[in-house]
Motif scaffolding. Structure first.
Motif, PDB file in Angstrom:
ATOM      1  N   ARG A 167      27.626  39.432   7.999  1.00  0.00           N
ATOM      2  CA  ARG A 167      26.823  40.257   7.876  1.00  0.00           C
ATOM      3  C   ARG A 167      25.901  40.128   6.789  1.00  0.00           C
ATOM      4  O   ARG A 167      25.485  39.491   5.656  1.00  0.00           O
ATOM      5  CB  ARG A 167      27.873  41.249   6.237  1.00  0.00           C
ATOM      6  N   ASP A 271      24.693  49.535  14.084  1.00  0.00           N
ATOM      7  CA  ASP A 271      24.610  48.863  13.492  1.00  0.00           C
ATOM      8  C   ASP A 271      23.555  48.022  14.372  1.00  0.00           C
ATOM      9  O   ASP A 271      22.682  46.753  14.253  1.00  0.00           O
ATOM     10  CB  ASP A 271      25.404  47.807  12.722  1.00  0.00           C
ATOM     11  N   GLY A 340      22.891  40.742  12.608  1.00  0.00           N
ATOM     12  CA  GLY A 340      24.312  40.087  12.148  1.00  0.00           C
ATOM     13  C   GLY A 340      24.400  39.475  13.296  1.00  0.00           C
ATOM     14  O   GLY A 340      25.973  38.423  13.300  1.00  0.00           O
TER      15      GLY A 340
END
Length: 432
Positions: A167, A271, A340
């Motif tokens: 994360r 993301d 990440g």
């Protein structure tokens, strides 16, 4: 030692040519000669241009051999013909181009076997061969961008990038101080990366990860493209003239934002770093977010400076060459990886994905470093210095490791977005 260097060069030349073949063999001859966008050359031009540069530098200059096809030099001189005009030239056809680059390669490998790799700046540490490897890889990335612009069924395939392993988010503080920018020791570094020099950088905060699709979608959904407040005067004028409403290759349906990648349309990956945005769009987003784009010196300090040792690394993770655990490079995947996804590639300060995934716009004009010397020709860098071009750093998923390092500099017009460009933001700390 010389034999090891020759073997390395031969391996890199062959590995690079395999990629060129993948990109040109994936389509038929009609596709190869077609211009898919006025921003790009026909793929067959790129292929023959790769061979022509190899002939000029390795066969003729380093090897001192007779020309293979001197009659075509003017056709493949990038400064003589704009990309939009190249389809009208009497270019080599697909079969001729393939035969030409193969003939040149045979001669170049013979030169590699026979030439001493020392005694002249152009051939010390096999520089000319490394320059040609990088040149071909740069055109391979350009051809990959052409594939992204072509219309029709998908012809390229690759496994999806890895999922996020950690994360990451927020920002980190990069302390004030000097660091070594550029390089004087990287054997295959190009002229604009040289020489190494000390630069003092004030303290700044920088994003731990590139700006994501979800973050950028929030800007678009908030009317960011319709609000002049967020844009520079030049950026707003271009937004209006070009009719920009979202990143290139984005579209919208009732379910939300979609992106088309190499002939396949799917919902954006929230993301994953946003890609195909111009400098103007990146800067508008940063202003909307209450932040700014980093300068080139800030970006490189975040990427290379090790506060424990006080030295600048070759890469964020250290001095070793990139591996698949470090970064999304080399067309192993056909899209950026979620933030990440590469914790092993983070910098000592904890900044992720500075190498690979997306080229990152920085708020600096392309300029020479103090002590710059053009080598081996002015047209690689020097003629582009000035306020017309903005710098991009870090490479993309389409950039090969041979053409990417912590000091590598790319540049383009601030309106360009067919390239695999994204960004991250920064800010100046509030006064204590």
């Amino acid at each position: 030692m010389a034999d090891d260097l020759r073997q390395r060069v031969a391996t890199e030349l062959e590995r690079t040519r395999r990629r060129s073949a993948v990109l040109t063999d994936a389509v038929d001859d009609g596709d190869l000669v077609k211009q898919h966008s006025p921003l790009m050359s026909p793929l067959v031009w790129d292929l023959a241009h790769i061979g022509n540069q190899e002939e000029l530098w390795l066969v003729r200059d380093v090897g001192g051999r007779e020309p293979v096809r001197q009659d075509i030099d003017h056709l493949y001189d990038a400064f003589k013909h704009a990309r939009r005009d190249r389809p009208a030239l009497p270019l080599l056809g697909p079969a001729e181009a393939r035969a030409y680059v193969a003939q040149v390669r045979d001669k170049a490998l013979d030169v590699l076997d026979r030439v001493r790799l020392e005694g002249r700046q152009l051939i010390d540490n096999a520089f000319a061969f490394g320059m040609i490897v990088q040149h071909e890889q740069q055109h391979d990335e350009t051809m990959l961008a052409t594939h992204q612009l072509r219309v029709g069924p998908a012809v390229l395939s690759a496994p999806p990038p890895p999922e996020a392993q950690a994360r990451v988010g927020g920002e980190v503080l990069v302390p004030a101080g000097s660091f070594t920018m550029g390089t004087s020791t990287e054997a295959w570094a190009l002229d604009n990366e040289r020489p190494a020099h000390d630069v003092f950088v004030d303290a700044f905060h920088i994003d731990v990860a590139p700006v994501t699709n979800a973050q950028y979608a929030a800007f678009a959904d908030d009317g960011g493209y319709d609000d002049e407040r967020w844009w520079t005067t030049e950026g707003w004028r271009h937004r209006q003239e070009a009719g920009l409403v979202a990143p290139l290759h984005w579209s919208r349906d009732p379910s939300g934002w979609l992106a088309t990648e190499f002939g396949r349309t799917a919902p954006i990956v929230p993301d994953a770093p946003v890609v195909h945005v111009s400098f103007h769009e990146a800067k508008a987003y940063a202003t909307w977010a209450g932040r700014r784009l980093p300068t080139e010196a800030e970006w490189e300090k975040a990427a290379r400076f090790d506060p424990a040792s006080g030295r600048s690394r070759r890469y964020p993770w250290g001095d070793e060459d990139p591996g698949p655990e470090h970064a999304n490079l080399g067309q192993r995947h056909l899209s950026p990886a979620p933030v990440g996804a590469y914790p092993a590639g983070a910098s000592p300060l904890g900044v992720h994905q500075l190498i690979g995934d997306v080229w990152e716009w920085v708020d600096s004009d392309f300029a020479a470093y103090p002590g710059f010397t053009a080598f081996p020709y002015r047209e690689y860098s020097e003629v582009f210095f000035g306020p017309d071009y903005k710098v991009l750093r870090g490479g993309s998923f389409g950039t090969d490791p041979a053409a990417c390092r912590g000091t590598f500099r790319n540049w383009d017009y601030p309106i360009r977005r067919q390239i695999f460009s994204g960004f991250r933001t920064a800010r100046t700390p509030e006064p204590a």
